[in-house]
Design an enzyme around this catalytic site. Sequence first.
Site, mmCIF file in Angstrom:
data_model
loop_
_atom_site.group_PDB
_atom_site.id
_atom_site.type_symbol
_atom_site.label_atom_id
_atom_site.label_comp_id
_atom_site.label_asym_id
_atom_site.label_seq_id
_atom_site.Cartn_x
_atom_site.Cartn_y
_atom_site.Cartn_z
ATOM 1 N N GLY A 115 -4.349 -4.447 -3.996
ATOM 2 C CA GLY A 115 -5.960 -2.791 -4.457
ATOM 3 C C GLY A 115 -4.953 -2.073 -4.452
ATOM 4 O O GLY A 115 -3.993 -1.664 -3.518
ATOM 5 N N HIS A 116 -5.007 -1.286 -5.958
ATOM 6 C CA HIS A 116 -4.026 -0.601 -6.215
ATOM 7 C C HIS A 116 -4.776 0.678 -6.529
ATOM 8 O O HIS A 116 -5.923 0.679 -7.861
ATOM 9 C CB HIS A 116 -3.404 -0.771 -7.083
ATOM 10 C CG HIS A 116 -2.375 -1.765 -7.239
ATOM 11 N ND1 HIS A 116 -1.117 -2.728 -7.955
ATOM 12 C CD2 HIS A 116 -1.968 -2.285 -5.715
ATOM 13 C CE1 HIS A 116 -0.579 -3.379 -6.853
ATOM 14 N NE2 HIS A 116 -0.890 -3.612 -5.752
ATOM 15 N N GLN A 145 1.971 -6.280 -3.211
ATOM 16 C CA GLN A 145 2.183 -6.724 -1.727
ATOM 17 C C GLN A 145 3.735 -5.640 -1.905
ATOM 18 O O GLN A 145 3.439 -4.602 -2.902
ATOM 19 C CB GLN A 145 2.608 -8.451 -1.500
ATOM 20 C CG GLN A 145 1.165 -8.906 -1.755
ATOM 21 C CD GLN A 145 0.353 -9.316 -2.759
ATOM 22 O OE1 GLN A 145 1.283 -9.456 -3.450
ATOM 23 N NE2 GLN A 145 -0.911 -8.754 -3.413
ATOM 24 N N ASP A 161 0.602 -0.778 0.218
ATOM 25 C CA ASP A 161 0.274 0.164 0.558
ATOM 26 C C ASP A 161 0.410 1.115 0.031
ATOM 27 O O ASP A 161 0.895 2.401 0.790
ATOM 28 C CB ASP A 161 -1.276 0.317 1.260
ATOM 29 C CG ASP A 161 -1.840 -1.311 1.572
ATOM 30 O OD1 ASP A 161 -2.330 -1.710 0.469
ATOM 31 O OD2 ASP A 161 -1.992 -1.288 2.445
ATOM 32 N N LYS A 187 1.719 1.875 -4.795
ATOM 33 C CA LYS A 187 2.084 1.094 -6.718
ATOM 34 C C LYS A 187 1.292 1.880 -7.648
ATOM 35 O O LYS A 187 1.851 1.875 -8.550
ATOM 36 C CB LYS A 187 1.996 0.090 -6.173
ATOM 37 C CG LYS A 187 3.542 -0.273 -4.845
ATOM 38 C CD LYS A 187 3.604 -2.083 -5.018
ATOM 39 C CE LYS A 187 1.895 -2.663 -3.974
ATOM 40 N NZ LYS A 187 1.607 -1.339 -3.369
HETATM 41 P P1 GDP Z 1 -0.874 0.335 -3.265
HETATM 42 O O1 GDP Z 1 -1.368 -0.800 -2.812
HETATM 43 O O2 GDP Z 1 0.479 0.482 -3.674
HETATM 44 O O3 GDP Z 1 -1.007 0.234 -4.935
HETATM 45 O O4 GDP Z 1 -1.365 1.289 -2.525
HETATM 46 P P2 GDP Z 1 -2.948 1.943 -1.993
HETATM 47 O O5 GDP Z 1 -3.887 2.032 -3.536
HETATM 48 O O6 GDP Z 1 -3.564 0.485 -1.325
HETATM 49 O O7 GDP Z 1 -3.066 2.634 -0.794
HETATM 50 C C1 GDP Z 1 -2.221 4.018 -1.375
HETATM 51 C C2 GDP Z 1 -3.336 4.565 -0.555
HETATM 52 O O8 GDP Z 1 -3.078 6.332 -0.486
HETATM 53 C C3 GDP Z 1 -4.612 5.574 -1.608
HETATM 54 O O9 GDP Z 1 -5.933 5.381 -1.255
HETATM 55 C C4 GDP Z 1 -4.036 5.877 -2.753
HETATM 56 O O10 GDP Z 1 -4.544 6.413 -3.349
HETATM 57 C C5 GDP Z 1 -3.152 6.904 -1.693
HETATM 58 N N1 GDP Z 1 -1.996 8.202 -1.747
HETATM 59 C C6 GDP Z 1 -0.765 7.811 -2.973
HETATM 60 N N2 GDP Z 1 0.089 8.330 -2.847
HETATM 61 C C7 GDP Z 1 -0.394 9.435 -2.241
HETATM 62 C C8 GDP Z 1 0.443 10.784 -1.795
HETATM 63 O O11 GDP Z 1 1.378 11.483 -1.624
HETATM 64 N N3 GDP Z 1 -0.208 11.760 -0.231
HETATM 65 C C9 GDP Z 1 -1.727 10.970 -0.118
HETATM 66 N N4 GDP Z 1 -2.186 12.174 1.110
HETATM 67 N N5 GDP Z 1 -2.864 9.906 -0.592
HETATM 68 C C10 GDP Z 1 -1.620 9.672 -0.906
HETATM 69 P P1 IMO Z 2 -1.251 -3.530 -2.198
HETATM 70 O O1 IMO Z 2 -0.537 -4.512 -3.524
HETATM 71 C C1 IMO Z 2 -1.025 -5.142 2.208
HETATM 72 C C2 IMO Z 2 -0.759 -8.622 3.574
HETATM 73 C C3 IMO Z 2 -2.303 -9.792 4.763
HETATM 74 C C4 IMO Z 2 -1.865 -10.480 5.279
HETATM 75 C C5 IMO Z 2 -0.405 -11.439 4.609
HETATM 76 C C6 IMO Z 2 -1.175 -11.991 3.468
HETATM 77 O O2 IMO Z 2 -2.748 -3.314 -2.438
HETATM 78 O O3 IMO Z 2 0.079 -3.859 -1.484
HETATM 79 P P2 IMO Z 2 -2.637 -12.847 1.362
HETATM 80 O O4 IMO Z 2 -3.825 -12.625 1.407
HETATM 81 O O5 IMO Z 2 -1.799 -12.586 0.563
HETATM 82 O O6 IMO Z 2 -2.620 -14.188 1.897
HETATM 83 O O7 IMO Z 2 -2.183 -12.135 2.704
HETATM 84 O O8 IMO Z 2 -0.312 -9.986 3.875
HETATM 85 N N1 IMO Z 2 -1.490 -8.083 2.186
HETATM 86 C C7 IMO Z 2 -0.964 -7.306 2.155
HETATM 87 N N2 IMO Z 2 -1.027 -6.588 2.527
HETATM 88 N N3 IMO Z 2 -0.923 -4.498 0.764
HETATM 89 C C8 IMO Z 2 -1.207 -5.122 -0.342
HETATM 90 O O9 IMO Z 2 -1.221 -5.876 -1.258
HETATM 91 C C9 IMO Z 2 -1.168 -7.142 0.926
HETATM 92 N N4 IMO Z 2 -1.589 -8.642 0.426
HETATM 93 C C10 IMO Z 2 -1.330 -9.240 1.016
HETATM 94 O O10 IMO Z 2 -2.963 -8.012 4.675
HETATM 95 O O11 IMO Z 2 -1.978 -9.636 6.634
HETATM 96 MG MG MG Z 3 -2.756 -1.755 -2.011
#
Ligand code: GDP
Ligand code: IMO
Ligand code: MG
Length: 430
Positions: free
Chosen positions: A41-42, A231, A14, A17
Site C-alpha cells: 500500500g503506497h 515491503q 511503510d 516508498k
Molecule cells: P509505503 O508503503 O512505503 O509507500 O508507505 P505507506 O504509504 O504505507 O505509509 C507511509 C505513510 O506515511 C503514508 O500515510 C504517507 O502519506 C505518510 N508519510 C510519508 N512521508 C511522510 C512524512 O515525511 N511525514 C509524515 N507525517 N507522513 C509521511
Molecule cells: P508496503 O509495500 C508493511 C506484512 C504483513 C505480514 C507479512 C506477510 O506497503 O511497505 P503477506 O500479505 O505478504 O503474506 O504478509 O508482511 N506486509 C507488509 N507490511 N508494508 C507492506 O507493504 C507489507 N506487505 C506485507 O503485514 O506481516
Molecule cells: Mg505501505
Amino acid sequence: MTKIDVLLGLQWGDEGKGKIVDVLTPAYDVVARFQGGPNAGHTLEFNGMKHVLHIIPSGIFHQDKLNLIGNGVLIEPRIFRQEIEGIAEKGVDATKNLFVSKKAHLILPTHRMMDAANEQAKGNSKIGSTLKGIGPAYTDKIARNGIRVGDTLASDFRERYELLKVQHLRMAQTLGFDVAAFRIDGMTLDEYENVWMESLETLKRFRFVNSEYFINQCLREDKKVLAEGAQAMMLDIDFGTYPFVTSSNTITAGVCTGLGVAPTAIGKVMGITKAYCTRVGAGPFPTELFDETGRRLCELGHEYGATTGRPRRCGWIDLPALRYACMINGVTELYVTKPDVMNDFDTVCMCTSYEIEGRRTDEIPFEYNTVQIDPVLTSFEGWKQELQGITEYGKLPEKLQRYLAAIEEQTGVRIAAVSISPDRKDVLFK
Ligand code: GDP
Ligand code: IMO
Ligand code: MG
C-alpha cells in the site's frame, strides 16, 4: 548503457516508498515494480489529494513517464481493475503509459482463499498476512504450477485455471477450511470468481510485454529507470525475520530477478527509513514501545495500514537492523521520512545495538524470533519545533540535524533527503 536505480524500504515496510518514488519520478523515464503485489500500500499525496497504490507503480501520476509491472510482481486482476478505476477518477488514463510483464504471475481467487486457510491452520503462530493471496501465489510460482499474465491469452487458459482451482479446493479441504463460509469483500468464492474473470478483461487492455527486453532496451537507450520496491528488507523471504516475512525477495537482488537486469546494471540504491520504526503483522520487533510513547507515535504518525487498516506497531529506530539492511542491499544513500511525527517529543531514542542474554551484539542473530532482545538505546534531546514551512535541509532544527547525523554515522551511509510531511512538496534534499 545506463544503470537502473533502486528505491526500497529498509525496515518492515511503510517507510514512505510511494511518496519518495512520486517525488523522484520527474528525474526518470520509467518506474518499474519488481516484486510483491497487492499486499503493498503506497500512499501519494499532492494538491490536497491522497491516493493509495497497491500493484501500479508510483510513477503513474506523471503521465509523460512509463510504468512497468515487472515479472516478479503478482497481479490480482480485480484489485488491479479497482486501482485503474481509482486513478481514472483522478483523470489518469493508464492504458497509455502502463506496461505489464507477460511473465508476472496471477493471484487467483483460490490463492486468496488458501492464504486465509493457511493462516487459520497456523493458529497462534499466524504471520498476520494481508490475505491478498501472496504466499500461495508465490508458492505456485515456485512449484511451477502458476498462471502468468501471458497465459491469459492462451486457448487453454480456462482449463489451466480450473485445474489449479481444484488443487486449491482440495488443499483447503485437507486443512479443514470452510470454503462455503469464505468471503472476499462479502462475496462467495463463485461470486468473486465472476468478478475476477470480468476484471481480467480490464487487464487485457494493457500492453503485455517481454519486460526483460523492454527494460534492457530502455537502459541501452540511456533512459533513466527507477525500480520501486515493495515491503522491505526485514520482510525479505531470505534475510527477513523468517517465517514472519513476505514471500518475495524485497532486496536489491530482487531487482535482477524481478525485472531481468544484470547485477552489473544496478546503479544507485536508495534506502528509505522512517525516523522511528513500525511493523504491521506478527513477528519480532526489538525496539517496539508498548507505552504511551508507542501510542503517540501511532496516533501522530497515523500509523494504520494503507492496505488493511490495521494499527501498526511502533518503536524507536533500530540501527542494527538498518546496518544489516545497508549491507544486504548495498545502499548508497538514505532517505529519512516522518521526523515531524516526533516534533513534540522531549526525548528521541535510537537503538544502537542489542543485548541478548547479557551479551552485546551489533548483528541480527539467527534466533531473532526466539531470544529476548533488549535494545541498547541512546537518547537525544527532542527538537521541539514544528517543521512545516522549512524548505531547506540546512534550516532543520539543529537537534534534528544532530539526530540525522547520528544515523549517517551509525550506518556509514549519507542521507540524501528528509521528508517532513505526507505531501509531495515536503522533501528536503541535502
Ligand atoms: P509505503 O508503503 O512505503 O509507500 O508507505 P505507506 O504509504 O504505507 O505509509 C507511509 C505513510 O506515511 C503514508 O500515510 C504517507 O502519506 C505518510 N508519510 C510519508 N512521508 C511522510 C512524512 O515525511 N511525514 C509524515 N507525517 N507522513 C509521511
Ligand atoms: P508496503 O509495500 C508493511 C506484512 C504483513 C505480514 C507479512 C506477510 O506497503 O511497505 P503477506 O500479505 O505478504 O503474506 O504478509 O508482511 N506486509 C507488509 N507490511 N508494508 C507492506 O507493504 C507489507 N506487505 C506485507 O503485514 O506481516
Ligand atoms: Mg505501505
